[in-house]
Design a protein around this motif. Structure first.
Motif, short mmCIF file in Angstrom:
data_model
loop_
_atom_site.label_atom_id
_atom_site.label_comp_id
_atom_site.label_asym_id
_atom_site.label_seq_id
_atom_site.Cartn_x
_atom_site.Cartn_y
_atom_site.Cartn_z
N GLU A 14 154.61 -29.36 31.91
CA GLU A 14 155.79 -29.55 32.75
C GLU A 14 156.47 -30.88 32.39
O GLU A 14 157.69 -30.97 32.37
N TRP A 15 155.65 -31.88 32.13
CA TRP A 15 156.18 -33.20 31.77
C TRP A 15 156.94 -33.11 30.45
O TRP A 15 158.03 -33.65 30.30
N HIS A 50 150.22 -30.03 33.76
CA HIS A 50 150.97 -31.26 33.95
C HIS A 50 151.69 -31.65 32.66
O HIS A 50 152.88 -31.91 32.65
N PHE A 70 160.17 -31.32 30.99
CA PHE A 70 161.13 -32.20 31.67
C PHE A 70 161.77 -33.15 30.65
O PHE A 70 162.98 -33.29 30.58
N ARG A 71 160.91 -33.76 29.84
CA ARG A 71 161.40 -34.69 28.82
C ARG A 71 162.33 -33.97 27.84
O ARG A 71 163.40 -34.48 27.50
N LYS A 83 164.14 -31.35 28.26
CA LYS A 83 165.43 -31.01 28.87
C LYS A 83 166.34 -32.24 28.97
O LYS A 83 167.55 -32.15 28.77
#
Lengths: 176, 425
Positions: A162-163, A159, A166-167, A169
């Protein structure tokens, strides 16, 4: 192994904790000492067998069958470790195989023998139960720690990763 | 300034898509550029809440009518949910989810502090009496009032609804929660509506067109425009194009339309349309079909009516150099690809028709402040927001060499994504 040697050895085993010499003397005659060649089983996963084992010499492997085939090693037992306590008080199929990793000497207490002891109102029988609860509690505590650690390692890193990804990017190279 | 050049992508197979799939396609184009994982796409696309209610009422003929009402609250990372309420027989759950997602990207593109929502009732409002229309609205509010409100979810007019419906809506909501005009926007002026709300979408279309022309180094004045759709948006767009000096040379509605190569008399045409007279009979022009309008030789084509009117079948016939999507999703993805290949610039719906929700925001702000703005201030603020939004989309499209649509989605998704990351889940 003489009864005196056995008593001396078992006096340091958790199963006999807080027992007097007299109380130990009630139990030791009921124990059956057995030897095992390397690779031979003490306990087989599946069949119910209300027997309590104490490893006296050598090492044993505790392993559980995988659904996908093969076995998963759960633990290695050393001298004075106890095994079979779950099935001993709860007549259910054994949850794992226990095999000798090398020549092993172990002693066993059958549930029938223990029942006779209990019927006599033996204080040693009660202490045996209390010490078994101690062993199970310690195992449960380790299991809780393991489960919490497992869940953290299994879920959180993915998690977080991936978080973080995401941040990263969203904040690199883009003007919103 | 030069047109943003679009990086050539290898040919892709685009299967036949319904509007739901088409919206997902456009989302995925931007998500791919942002390199978002499937889990993050799912996080951004999944609605927060979907409400489906039964609306039962006694019809004028004594029968019991039972209808389904929907409210999909897609995302609130950037603010309260915001989106229209439509009365249409084909309203269904999937479509409402898609429209709610579009609202999320739209409010983010124009950077107003809302999330996205959509709702509706599966009913043909034209078949209802005024009493039935009022009753169905009030029963719907009875069912959903706990889930909406000025700081939760703010509905607005959409297909089949209008300022009167919003007035009933607010009145019923206030029976539960007290005076609260900000619970809904698009209200009548007499009931805390905003100046400029009715004209907002059409005016916004022209504001965006002016920026588009400016970026292309051409004057809007004197250029030719064809408008499909002569309802609220098309009518106001025609008026503001005319006022900006553009020549509106063709206009159609569902019955057909009229064209005049020298420019239609827009004021006369508005009067003509208001009288419910077929546009094809307008004395100042010649009849034209909808299909002919879409392929008219004009500088700018403005589809302002239905979705899905430009498809792979007619995209090659389009002769306009620019298309401005005043309607919601009027271009199929297949056609969009063709326009990209032909270097026809398309300004996407989530930017082009965002004037409506922007002035809805102003109405809400005025309601929250209990302070009324003059029309001039509404227009000034609207222009500021739309010009800034267009600039950001154009700049990103130029820098990243993507179509304006993809750029708009990237900005919308990116802003929602950042709010989600900052707020946490």
């Amino acid at each position: 192994m003489s009864p005196t040697e056995l008593d001396q050895m078992l006096s340091t085993c958790v199963l006999f904790l807080d027992m007097t010499e007299t109380e130990r003397a009630e139990i030791i005659p009921l124990l059956e000492v057995k030897t095992f060649e390397e690779g031979t089983p003490l306990v087989l996963e599946g069949p119910p067998d209300q027997t309590l084992w104490i490893v006296l010499k050598g090492r044993c492997q505790v392993a559980k069958r995988r659904k996908a085939g093969g076995e998963k090693e759960l633990a290695v037992l050393l001298p004075l470790d106890v095994v079979g306590e779950m099935s001993f008080f709860h007549a259910a199929p054994h949850s794992a195989n226990v095999r000798a990793l090398e020549p092993v000497t172990a002693c066993r207490l059958s549930h029938n023998q223990y029942a006779l002891l209990q019927e006599r109102g033996s204080c040693a029988a009660n202490k045996l139960v209390a010490n078994t609860v101690r062993i199970l509690s310690e195992r449960l505590r380790r299991m809780d720690d393991w489960a919490a650690d497992f869940m953290e390692r299994a879920a959180a890193p993915e998690h977080h990763e991936e978080w973080r990804d995401f941040r990263a990017k969203l904040y690199s190279g883009w003007k919103f | 300034m030069a047109v943003p050049s679009v990086a050539r992508l290898p040919p892709r197979e685009i299967p036949g898509m319904n509007p739901v799939e088409a919206a997902r396609w456009y989302f995925d184009q931007a998500a791919a550029r942002l390199d978002l994982s499937q889990n993050m796409r799912k996080l951004l696309l999944t609605p927060k809440r979907e409400i489906k209610v039964q609306i039962a009422l006694e019809m004028d003929n004594g029968e019991i009518g039972t209808f389904l009402g929907y409210r999909v609250q897609h995302d609130s990372a950037r603010g309260p949910f915001k989106g229209g309420l439509r009365y249409h027989p084909e309203v269904d759950g999937d479509e409402v989810v898609t429209l709610a997602q579009l609202m999320t990207w739209k409010t983010a593109v124009v950077n107003i502090p809302y999330g996205g929502a959509k709702g509706g009732i599966a009913v043909d409002g034209s078949l209802l009496s005024r009493r039935e229309l009022e009753s169905i609205t009030r029963v719907f509010v009875d069912e959903i009032h706990d889930s909406i409100g000025p700081n939760k979810d703010i509905p607005a007019p959409d297909m089949g609804t209008n300022a009167q419906v919003m007035a009933w809506f607010a009145n019923q909501y206030e029976k539960y929660h007290g005076f609260n005009p900000g619970c809904v926007t698009g209200k009548p002026l007499e009931l805390h509506g905003s100046e400029g709300r009715e004209e907002a979408t059409g005016r916004g279309v022209v504001t965006i067109a002016q920026q588009l022309y400016k970026r292309r180094g051409k004057p809007l004045a004197g250029s030719t425009v064809a408008i499909q759709g002569f309802g609220n948006v098309g009518t106001y767009a025609a008026r503001f194009f005319h006022e900006a000096g553009a020549k509106v040379v063709a206009v159609t509605d569902v019955t057909g339309g009229t064209k005049n190569a020298g420019g239609l008399d827009v004021w006369a045409l508005i009067d003509w349309g208001a009288a419910k007279t077929p546009l094809a009979q307008f004395p100042g022009g010649e009849p034209i079909t909808n299909e002919e309008l879409l392929s008219a030789e004009v500088d700018l084509l403005v589809p302002a009516a239905l979705g899905g009117v430009l498809t792979a079948n007619n995209a090659e016939h389009v002769r306009a150099g620019m298309i401005l999507e005043a309607a919601n999703h009027p271009i199929h993805p297949e056609a969009d690809e063709i326009f990209n290949r032909r270097e026809i610039l398309v300004v996407p719906d989530i930017l082009a028709n965002a004037g409506g929700v922007t002035v809805s925001y102003f109405e809400w702000v005025q309601n929250q402040q209990h302070f009324k703005w003059e029309l001039s201030r509404v227009r000034q603020e609207l222009d500021r927001i739309l010009i800034d939004s267009f600039d950001k989309v154009w700049t990103l499209a130029t820098e990243k060499k993507v179509p304006l649509r993809t750029a708009a989605y990237i900005i919308g998704i990116g802003r929602v994504g950042r709010a989600t990351v900052l707020g946490g889940i």
